[in-house]
Design a protein around this motif. Structure first.
Motif, PDB file in Angstrom:
ATOM      1  N   GLN A  92       0.840  -1.211   0.000  1.00  0.00           N
ATOM      2  CA  GLN A  92       0.000   0.000   0.000  1.00  0.00           C
ATOM      3  C   GLN A  92       0.874   1.260   0.000  1.00  0.00           C
ATOM      4  OE1 GLN A  92      -3.478   0.191   2.430  1.00  0.00           O
ATOM      5  NE2 GLN A  92      -3.790  -2.017   2.458  1.00  0.00           N
ATOM      6  N   ARG A 127      -0.797   5.742   0.459  1.00  0.00           N
ATOM      7  CA  ARG A 127      -1.684   5.741   1.619  1.00  0.00           C
ATOM      8  C   ARG A 127      -2.312   7.108   1.827  1.00  0.00           C
ATOM      9  NH1 ARG A 127       1.997   2.099   5.866  1.00  0.00           N
ATOM     10  NH2 ARG A 127       2.345   0.445   4.333  1.00  0.00           N
ATOM     11  N   PRO A 181      -1.597   1.457   6.778  1.00  0.00           N
ATOM     12  CA  PRO A 181      -2.253   0.925   5.582  1.00  0.00           C
ATOM     13  C   PRO A 181      -3.749   0.737   5.866  1.00  0.00           C
ATOM     14  CG  PRO A 181      -0.970  -0.793   6.667  1.00  0.00           C
ATOM     15  CD  PRO A 181      -0.733   0.478   7.433  1.00  0.00           C
ATOM     16  N   GLU A 182      -4.526   0.613   4.814  1.00  0.00           N
ATOM     17  CA  GLU A 182      -5.972   0.432   4.951  1.00  0.00           C
ATOM     18  C   GLU A 182      -6.241  -1.047   5.251  1.00  0.00           C
ATOM     19  OE1 GLU A 182      -8.748   2.568   5.617  1.00  0.00           O
ATOM     20  OE2 GLU A 182      -7.527   3.644   4.164  1.00  0.00           O
TER      21      GLU A 182
END
Ligand code: NAG
Ligand code: NAG
Length: 306
Positions: free
Chosen positions: A284, A287, A292-293
């Motif tokens: 990721q 961002r 991170p998601e």
């Protein structure tokens, strides 16, 4: 250059056996396989510059595994990596990739991707679980107008974020502790209890340990890149090799099947040997936050702790 002046310094644990490693050695000591079958005669001798030719095989390269030429249970020496010298350098081993994502408007994220040839998994009730060849871990520092704001510490499937100002430092450089074996990154030394989202073990079963063993300065032997989110591609800085960043496959062996004598019976569904990881492209890199998601709220801690 800001990305170097403020780069993390990494304490490797006093009991560490698997040190930061040279990325190219991973290629010279392996051969690409798909589904446990060698890719015969890749079109060119593989290097860090052209590794992404493997994306033409299998499922866009995603199911390509750089597979050890020597059986892992024989403990091939190349898995040990390189002990940093007295200056903190992994001599003759490029063991880090610094990746810069300039979002514009003064927002810059700098990723410090740490490479180890081997991940020794944690021992849970006398079962060693989650060993794999190849290990990519990272810190990410988010900058605003040239000032460091917060830092992400990767830990197994997730991690922790802290504000820059609370971290232990050497001058301007924040300190990271790399856990023995797994190389999960922590902001403090000591013992770290884990409840891992995708690991349904009771809380506290998984323990990481960090301490001041060897000090590693990843910036002394690293490649540098700019990241372009629009095209999900990398730009080389100082001729850093691009193939290694664009390769979509795995940096180690595929998880051995349960029928393989190297693979002990699973423990609560967890195996001793798991598959090697994907590379930095899969962390990721664009961002919106320092975390991170993952669906888990991003808490940026402003007190130090395990
Ligand atoms: C992998 O190889 C095995 C044995 O050769 C075969 O039975 C299986 O279908 C293959 N799987 C894939 C996804 O190609
Ligand atoms: C990258 O992230 C920024 C937010 O930081 C976002 O505005 C942009 O749309 C993202 N770009 C891509 C290609 O996803």
């Amino acid at each position: 250059m800001l990305s170097i002046m403020i780069a993390p310094l990494v304490w490797l644990d006093i009991g560490e056996q698997y040190f930061p490693s040279d990325m190219y050695e991973q290629i010279t000591n392996t051969h690409p396989e798909i589904n446990f079958t060698s890719i015969e005669n890749p079109p060119v001798p593989l290097t860090l510059h052209n590794l992404d030719v493997l994306n033409e095989y299998g499922n866009d390269g995603m199911n390509v595994y750089l597979t050890s030429n020597i059986d892992v249970t024989q403990g091939p020496a190349w898995l040990d990596g390189v002990v940093p010298d007295s200056t903190g350098k992994t001599k003759n081993a490029v063991s880090c990739a610094v990746i810069i994502n300039d979002h514009g408007s003064g927002d810059v994220d700098v990723f410090y991707m740490y490479f180890y040839a081997y991940n020794l998994g944690n021992t849970v009730f006398f079962h060693e679980l989650g060993d794999h060849i190849g290990d990519w871990e990272h810190n990410m520092i988010s900058f605003k107008d040239g000032e460091p704001q917060a830092i992400w510490f990767s830990q197994h499937a997730n991690g922790q974020a802290f504000t820059y100002k609370v971290l232990e430092k050497e001058g301007l450089r924040p300190i990271t502790y790399s856990a023995v074996g797994s190389h999960a990154n922590y902001a403090v030394a000591g013992r770290h209890d884990h409840a891992i989202p995708d690991l349904n073990l009771p809380v506290g079963f998984l323990l990481d340990f960090t301490s001041q063993g060897q000090l590693w300065d990843p910036t002394l032997s690293t490649y540098f890149y700019n990241y372009q989110p629009e095209t999900a591609s990398f730009e080389s800085i100082n001729e850093s090799p691009l193939g290694a960043m664009h390769f979509k496959g795995r940096w180690g062996d595929q998880r051995y099947p349960d029928s393989d004598p190297r693979q002990p019976p699973p423990f609560f569904g967890f195996r001793k040997f798991v598959s090697g990881p994907t590379g930095p492209w899969d962390k990721q890199l664009n961002r919106t936050n320092v975390c991170p998601e993952t669906g888990i709220p991003c808490i940026i801690r402003d007190t130090l702790g395990p």
